[in-house]
Design a protein around this motif. Structure first.
Motif, PDB file in Angstrom:
ATOM      1  N   TYR A 106       0.848  -1.196   0.000  1.00 42.62           N
ATOM      2  CA  TYR A 106       0.000   0.000   0.000  1.00 42.62           C
ATOM      3  C   TYR A 106       0.880   1.242   0.000  1.00 42.62           C
ATOM      4  CZ  TYR A 106      -3.817   3.196   0.937  1.00 42.62           C
ATOM      5  OH  TYR A 106      -4.730   4.221   0.841  1.00 42.62           O
ATOM      6  N   ASP A 107       0.964   1.871  -1.138  1.00 46.14           N
ATOM      7  CA  ASP A 107       1.686   3.125  -1.342  1.00 46.14           C
ATOM      8  C   ASP A 107       0.811   3.944  -2.289  1.00 46.14           C
ATOM      9  OD1 ASP A 107       3.577   5.127  -1.388  1.00 46.14           O
ATOM     10  OD2 ASP A 107       4.948   4.072  -2.751  1.00 46.14           O
ATOM     11  N   PRO A 108      -0.245   4.575  -1.750  1.00 45.75           N
ATOM     12  CA  PRO A 108      -1.294   5.156  -2.602  1.00 45.75           C
ATOM     13  C   PRO A 108      -0.799   6.194  -3.614  1.00 45.75           C
ATOM     14  CG  PRO A 108      -1.492   5.943  -0.352  1.00 45.75           C
ATOM     15  CD  PRO A 108      -0.424   4.899  -0.347  1.00 45.75           C
ATOM     16  N   VAL A 109      -1.406   6.106  -4.788  1.00 47.56           N
ATOM     17  CA  VAL A 109      -1.118   7.005  -5.901  1.00 47.56           C
ATOM     18  C   VAL A 109      -2.450   7.563  -6.389  1.00 47.56           C
ATOM     19  CG1 VAL A 109      -0.161   7.182  -8.224  1.00 47.56           C
ATOM     20  CG2 VAL A 109       0.873   5.624  -6.574  1.00 47.56           C
ATOM     21  N   VAL A 110      -2.527   8.891  -6.503  1.00 45.15           N
ATOM     22  CA  VAL A 110      -3.754   9.554  -6.953  1.00 45.15           C
ATOM     23  C   VAL A 110      -3.566  10.045  -8.386  1.00 45.15           C
ATOM     24  CG1 VAL A 110      -5.360  11.456  -6.547  1.00 45.15           C
ATOM     25  CG2 VAL A 110      -4.266  10.319  -4.610  1.00 45.15           C
ATOM     26  N   VAL A 111      -4.538   9.757  -9.224  1.00 52.58           N
ATOM     27  CA  VAL A 111      -4.534  10.230 -10.611  1.00 52.58           C
ATOM     28  C   VAL A 111      -5.764  11.111 -10.801  1.00 52.58           C
ATOM     29  CG1 VAL A 111      -4.728   9.548 -13.025  1.00 52.58           C
ATOM     30  CG2 VAL A 111      -3.342   8.198 -11.470  1.00 52.58           C
ATOM     31  N   THR A 112      -5.572  12.263 -11.449  1.00 47.07           N
ATOM     32  CA  THR A 112      -6.711  13.107 -11.803  1.00 47.07           C
ATOM     33  C   THR A 112      -6.697  13.365 -13.300  1.00 47.07           C
ATOM     34  OG1 THR A 112      -5.579  15.219 -11.487  1.00 47.07           O
ATOM     35  CG2 THR A 112      -6.691  14.281  -9.558  1.00 47.07           C
ATOM     36  N   VAL A 113      -7.871  13.514 -13.851  1.00 49.04           N
ATOM     37  CA  VAL A 113      -8.047  13.868 -15.261  1.00 49.04           C
ATOM     38  C   VAL A 113      -9.101  14.967 -15.303  1.00 49.04           C
ATOM     39  CG1 VAL A 113      -8.671  13.071 -17.567  1.00 49.04           C
ATOM     40  CG2 VAL A 113      -7.516  11.501 -15.984  1.00 49.04           C
ATOM     41  N   GLU A 114      -8.738  16.105 -15.845  1.00 48.11           N
ATOM     42  CA  GLU A 114      -9.652  17.246 -15.971  1.00 48.11           C
ATOM     43  C   GLU A 114      -9.601  17.763 -17.396  1.00 48.11           C
ATOM     44  OE1 GLU A 114     -11.602  18.604 -13.551  1.00 48.11           O
ATOM     45  OE2 GLU A 114     -10.861  17.259 -12.009  1.00 48.11           O
ATOM     46  N   GLY A 115     -10.739  18.158 -17.923  1.00 50.65           N
ATOM     47  CA  GLY A 115     -10.756  18.760 -19.251  1.00 50.65           C
ATOM     48  C   GLY A 115     -12.044  18.488 -19.993  1.00 50.65           C
ATOM     49  N   VAL A 116     -11.903  18.298 -21.297  1.00 49.77           N
ATOM     50  CA  VAL A 116     -13.048  18.110 -22.184  1.00 49.77           C
ATOM     51  C   VAL A 116     -12.774  16.924 -23.096  1.00 49.77           C
ATOM     52  CG1 VAL A 116     -14.430  19.181 -24.011  1.00 49.77           C
ATOM     53  CG2 VAL A 116     -13.524  20.580 -22.163  1.00 49.77           C
ATOM     54  N   TRP A 117     -13.763  16.045 -23.219  1.00 46.67           N
ATOM     55  CA  TRP A 117     -13.663  14.922 -24.155  1.00 46.67           C
ATOM     56  C   TRP A 117     -14.833  15.004 -25.117  1.00 46.67           C
ATOM     57  CZ3 TRP A 117     -10.110  11.546 -25.583  1.00 46.67           C
ATOM     58  CH2 TRP A 117     -10.497  10.533 -26.443  1.00 46.67           C
ATOM     59  N   GLN A 118     -14.540  15.227 -26.377  1.00 50.83           N
ATOM     60  CA  GLN A 118     -15.544  15.369 -27.439  1.00 50.83           C
ATOM     61  C   GLN A 118     -16.663  16.319 -27.023  1.00 50.83           C
ATOM     62  OE1 GLN A 118     -16.661  11.391 -28.625  1.00 50.83           O
ATOM     63  NE2 GLN A 118     -14.707  11.078 -29.665  1.00 50.83           N
ATOM     64  N   GLY A 119     -16.270  17.440 -26.440  1.00 50.73           N
ATOM     65  CA  GLY A 119     -17.203  18.488 -26.072  1.00 50.73           C
ATOM     66  C   GLY A 119     -17.857  18.317 -24.711  1.00 50.73           C
ATOM     67  N   ARG A 120     -17.616  17.184 -24.022  1.00 51.72           N
ATOM     68  CA  ARG A 120     -18.196  16.938 -22.690  1.00 51.72           C
ATOM     69  C   ARG A 120     -17.136  17.162 -21.622  1.00 51.72           C
ATOM     70  NH1 ARG A 120     -18.987  11.820 -24.837  1.00 51.72           N
ATOM     71  NH2 ARG A 120     -17.808  11.066 -23.054  1.00 51.72           N
ATOM     72  N   ARG A 121     -17.540  17.751 -20.534  1.00 49.30           N
ATOM     73  CA  ARG A 121     -16.640  18.007 -19.402  1.00 49.30           C
ATOM     74  C   ARG A 121     -16.246  16.691 -18.739  1.00 49.30           C
ATOM     75  NH1 ARG A 121     -13.155  19.900 -16.632  1.00 49.30           N
ATOM     76  NH2 ARG A 121     -13.376  20.949 -14.664  1.00 49.30           N
ATOM     77  N   VAL A 122     -14.957  16.545 -18.429  1.00 48.51           N
ATOM     78  CA  VAL A 122     -14.445  15.359 -17.749  1.00 48.51           C
ATOM     79  C   VAL A 122     -13.788  15.796 -16.447  1.00 48.51           C
ATOM     80  CG1 VAL A 122     -12.765  13.466 -17.842  1.00 48.51           C
ATOM     81  CG2 VAL A 122     -14.030  14.114 -19.899  1.00 48.51           C
ATOM     82  N   SER A 123     -14.142  15.159 -15.350  1.00 44.96           N
ATOM     83  CA  SER A 123     -13.522  15.398 -14.054  1.00 44.96           C
ATOM     84  C   SER A 123     -13.429  14.045 -13.359  1.00 44.96           C
ATOM     85  CB  SER A 123     -14.346  16.387 -13.230  1.00 44.96           C
ATOM     86  OG  SER A 123     -13.687  16.658 -12.013  1.00 44.96           O
ATOM     87  N   TYR A 124     -12.204  13.545 -13.210  1.00 48.11           N
ATOM     88  CA  TYR A 124     -11.993  12.198 -12.693  1.00 48.11           C
ATOM     89  C   TYR A 124     -10.852  12.216 -11.699  1.00 48.11           C
ATOM     90  CZ  TYR A 124     -10.255   7.345 -12.859  1.00 48.11           C
ATOM     91  OH  TYR A 124      -9.802   6.090 -12.548  1.00 48.11           O
TER      92      TYR A 124
END
Length: 144
Positions: A106-124
């Protein structure tokens, strides 16, 4: 001198007659701007060590643009865009391969994705147990 003045006046009147219709409303932007051939697909991806995106400080960040063609600071934009296309732009839909084995460290890693995909907002945002698990779920997308 008299001919020069006549020519200058004639030239001025000709220019005003020809260019007059091009001023004002004729030069204004059209009311309807046609849509782009490609809907925008531009993302910013970050990776950080920690348990949540709210508390972790990003270690690395890359940009990924998938339309009109793969580009950005991501080290492999082509494969990353292909993986996201297969997941319909949803990073949460990226699945681990069946042949991947990771330790239970257990060595946690956080990934974020922000932006637009084919005109739709992405927040992950997602916390993975360790680097191996992160790569298993999105090797092409999260490998940066």
């Amino acid at each position: 001198m008299r001919n020069t003045a006549r020519r200058a006046t004639a030239l001025g009147l000709t220019a005003a007659t020809v260019l007059g219709p091009l001023t004002g409303a004729a030069l204004a932007a059209p009311d309807h701007v046609p849509p782009s051939l490609h809907a925008p697909s531009a993302l910013v991806l970050t990776v950080a060590h920690g348990e949540s995106a709210a508390t972790a400080t990003p270690l690395r960040a890359v940009t990924l643009t998938c339309a009109p063609r793969p580009s950005g600071t991501h080290p492999a934009p082509g494969p990353a865009c292909a993986a996201l296309r297969a997941a319909e732009g949803d990073p949460g839909a990226l699945r681990a391969g069946d042949d991947v084995l990771c330790t239970k460290e257990y060595d946690p890693v956080v990934v974020t994705v922000e932006g637009v995909w084919q005109g739709r907002r992405v927040s992950y945002a997602r916390t993975f147990a360790n680097e191996c698990v992160k790569h298993a779920h999105g090797a092409d997308v999260f490998a940066f």
